[in-house]
Structure formats: structure tokens, C-alpha cells
Design an enzyme around this catalytic site. Sequence first.
Site, PDB file in Angstrom:
ATOM      1  N   THR A  97     -25.910  -9.349  12.623  1.00  0.00           N
ATOM      2  CA  THR A  97     -26.884  -9.331  11.617  1.00  0.00           C
ATOM      3  C   THR A  97     -25.962  -8.746  10.175  1.00  0.00           C
ATOM      4  OG1 THR A  97     -28.561  -8.896  13.036  1.00  0.00           O
ATOM      5  CG2 THR A  97     -29.075  -8.090  10.830  1.00  0.00           C
ATOM      6  N   HIS A 156     -13.780  -0.396   0.200  1.00  0.00           N
ATOM      7  CA  HIS A 156     -13.843   1.173  -0.208  1.00  0.00           C
ATOM      8  C   HIS A 156     -12.558   1.503  -0.995  1.00  0.00           C
ATOM      9  CE1 HIS A 156     -10.647   2.624   2.710  1.00  0.00           C
ATOM     10  NE2 HIS A 156     -10.869   1.413   3.088  1.00  0.00           N
ATOM     11  N   CYS A 166      -2.630   5.130   7.029  1.00  0.00           N
ATOM     12  CA  CYS A 166      -2.748   4.736   8.159  1.00  0.00           C
ATOM     13  C   CYS A 166      -1.683   5.310   9.231  1.00  0.00           C
ATOM     14  CB  CYS A 166      -2.902   3.320   8.192  1.00  0.00           C
ATOM     15  SG  CYS A 166      -4.210   2.580   7.141  1.00  0.00           S
ATOM     16  N   ASN A 220       0.732  -1.297  -0.025  1.00  0.00           N
ATOM     17  CA  ASN A 220      -0.128  -0.088   0.126  1.00  0.00           C
ATOM     18  C   ASN A 220       0.732   1.281  -0.064  1.00  0.00           C
ATOM     19  OD1 ASN A 220       0.320  -1.405   2.703  1.00  0.00           O
ATOM     20  ND2 ASN A 220      -0.156   0.592   3.320  1.00  0.00           N
TER      21      ASN A 220
HETATM   22  N1  PLP Z   1      -4.582  -3.794   3.942  1.00  0.00           N
HETATM   23  C1  PLP Z   1      -4.114  -2.973   3.081  1.00  0.00           C
HETATM   24  C2  PLP Z   1      -2.833  -3.350   2.139  1.00  0.00           C
HETATM   25  C3  PLP Z   1      -4.429  -1.794   3.023  1.00  0.00           C
HETATM   26  O1  PLP Z   1      -4.186  -0.768   2.086  1.00  0.00           O
HETATM   27  C4  PLP Z   1      -5.680  -1.334   3.758  1.00  0.00           C
HETATM   28  C5  PLP Z   1      -6.231   0.016   3.876  1.00  0.00           C
HETATM   29  O2  PLP Z   1      -5.567   0.969   3.318  1.00  0.00           O
HETATM   30  C6  PLP Z   1      -6.176  -2.368   4.785  1.00  0.00           C
HETATM   31  C7  PLP Z   1      -5.629  -3.716   4.719  1.00  0.00           C
HETATM   32  C8  PLP Z   1      -7.249  -2.155   5.597  1.00  0.00           C
HETATM   33  O3  PLP Z   1      -8.479  -2.013   4.881  1.00  0.00           O
HETATM   34  P1  PLP Z   1      -9.903  -1.168   5.606  1.00  0.00           P
HETATM   35  O4  PLP Z   1      -9.416   0.139   5.348  1.00  0.00           O
HETATM   36  O5  PLP Z   1     -11.064  -1.727   4.625  1.00  0.00           O
HETATM   37  O6  PLP Z   1      -9.927  -1.796   7.134  1.00  0.00           O
END
Ligand code: PLP
Length: 409
Positions: free
Chosen positions: A264, A228, A352, A178
Site C-alpha cells: 500500500t 530525507h 552509515c 557521500n
Molecule cells: N546513497 C547515498 C549516496 C547516500 O548518501 C545514502 C544515504 O546516506 C543512500 C544512498 C541511502 O539513502 P537512504 O538513507 O534514504 O536509504
Amino acid sequence: MIFLDAAATTPVRREVIEAMFPYLTNQFGNPSSHHELGQLAAKALAAAREQCAAVLGCHAEELIFTSGGTEADNLALKGIALARRAANPARNRVVISAIEHPAIADSADYLSRVHGFVVELVPVGPDGVVDPAEFAAVLGGAGAGSAGAGGASVGEDDGGTQAPGADVAIASVMYANNEVGTLQDIPVLAGIARSLGVPFHSDAVQAAGWLELDVNVLGVDALSISGHKLGAPKGVGLLYVKGSVPLEPLIHGGGQEGSIRSGTENVAFAVALATALRLSEAGRAESAVRVAALRDGFIDSVLEKIPTASLTGHRSSRLPGVASFCFPGTSGESLLLELERQSIMCSSGSACAAGSDEPSAVLSAMGVERAVAQTALRFSFGADVAENDLVLAVRELVAAVATVAKLGR
Ligand code: PLP
């Protein structure tokens, strides 16, 4: 505004909103209800699961809808590790790559701290690629090539033998990173794990919408996807787990999702995810080629116009929509602000990690020095990225780098 942060999130597609709308309004039933309204919802959920299964090439029963990529990753790593060790206490190792998203890295840390698993990280090279030989060595199978045709079945109890890999509960390597966009050779890594009887999970959150997702082609035992990043809303995801792989639930309750993920079901979001996945799969190959060409032009242009810049991640084996750089002598956060002033949205790494002073764990694992890692920027493009916007973005980036470098911040 020029949005170059599609790896952080994407807008919800109009077709997706239209597909989910009935399940938020007149067809609002609970799929567990036996009356007509409930059964309409149950049918929609089943159809959504079938649509996802068609894209992934798996059985519908092998899919679990989750609250997102993070939950899918948590469930895969913890659920498989705990179930496999319960069946055989010798399976006490968890193997992941050194550049996993925190959803995997922190789940592994939890398994180590709270459940006493031994976590081992497979290193990556300077371009962020996991070397299959190193992966095999960490799994305990330096001689993986001679592990035997077909290998062991990940579902069966091997009785705690000391065969290479017999002490590994699960291995997980992400499909596409990412922060830098580097891709891994998932079929090769999954094949090594299979030959040693180790279940193999891959986080495909960034890969979905761009790369092949057929689990038979990939050879994976488990795969995570998030809505998303694909044009579905935030807060929905999907985990594939092969039928023969044991899985311990993390959420207990009313027994929904085959008792693996109680609660649910979010029917509207499951329909949204299925619609987004189907639509992105339909246009995937064409978008990937178009966007990769724009990405390469963008990378060439940045490297030519900013001689101090360095590309992070693999030059060609990278996500079609991700261009990531370090700009030594600047600060990623300051560049971000300069670009935002010109209405250009990008990221200083992963969304993140944004706002944290810690240098990126991914860049550190790739051997990038701390000071340089703090100058990182990620530009990520959606399928509809316009060439003109990229030309403008390069122009503003050149100006931003000059301003920040001059001011020394
Ligand atoms: N894994 C990777 C490689 C990501 O880039 C992300 C989010 O940026 C996630 C997991 C987490 O996904 P979510 O935002 O749907 O929790």
C-alpha cells in the site's frame, strides 16, 4: 547547536509537513479503494508523481516511490541486472565504481554471491573521479568512441553477440559521493554506456537539491533519490527507470507501483517527497552558488589554519555543501567528540560507516592510507548554512585538532 551534517540528513521543511498532513489525517484513504476517500488519495499520489516527473523531465509512469535511497538503489541494480540477464544469459557482468554507497556496493556483492554475476569495479583517481576512459575500458568498450552513432538500444535483445559491453547487465556510477563530495561527469559516463547498449544507473541521493536532475540532460536510464536529504521525512525515496529498460520487481504482492513495488502506497510521504523536490529545485541554483562560496571559504580557512590538514575529494568538482578532510596525527572519532562537546555536529565519514573501525572504503579506493583514513571528518552544509557558524566551527576545529594531537588519541 551548529549542525554541519546535512549529508546525513535534513529536518523536514514546514511546507512539506503542511502538504503531507491531510493524507495522515482526514484524507487517509488507501489509493486502491474505489470509494471517494480512496480516490482522493489516488489523486494525491498521481499528482505527487507528476510533480516529481516535472523535476526529472520524465514520464510519471517511469517513477517508482520507494522506502528511501537504499531501496531505490537495490531495485535499480538488482531489478535491472536480473531482468536483463533473464532476457539474455550472456549479460553476466555488473559494473560499478569503486566508491559507491553500500546500497549499491552491497547489492552488487549480493548479485555476485547469490546470482553468480561477475562484478567489476571502476577505479577512481586520488580525488575520487572516475576516468571516462577507464569506465569505457571496464565496460569492455576501450574503443567506445567508435561504437557507432546512437549505439544499441538498452531495451532490445542483442542476441548475445560479443560486441563490447554486450555481456554487461547494468552499470552504476554515483552522481556525487557521500563521504568526500566528489562529482562525476554523469552525461559523459552515461553516453559511453549508451553507445555500448548498457543501461546506466546513477545514485543521485547526495546530488538531489544541489545539481541538475533532468534525466534527459544526464542521459541516464535509472536514477535514485532519497527524501530525507531534501527536507522530506526519512523513509521515502524515488527511482526513475526509463520505460524501455526491463526491471524485475524485488517486492511482490498487490501490484502497486505498476507491479514493480507492491505494498500500500505511502501517500503522505510521496506528497512530502514531491513537495520537497519541487521546493529544492526552485531554489537550487541560487543555493548552490551561495553555499559553494561558503564551502570554499571554509576549506581555505581550515587548510590555512591547520597546516597538517589535507582536503579529501576534488578541490572544485564537489558538492556545494561538502568539505571533507583528513587530520593526520589525530583520530576522526576523537575529533568528533571534541567538536560535539562544543555543540558542533559533523561526521567522521558517512553516517552509515560511523561506529565501525574499518577505514572508509571510499578513502581506500582513493589511495588514502589506512592510518590517515581514520582521521577523516566530513562537514556538510544545508542550504540555510550561516557564515558565522562556519567561522565558529573553524575556530573549534583548530582547537580540537590541537587537543587531540597533543593527547595522541
Ligand atoms: N546513497 C547515498 C549516496 C547516500 O548518501 C545514502 C544515504 O546516506 C543512500 C544512498 C541511502 O539513502 P537512504 O538513507 O534514504 O536509504
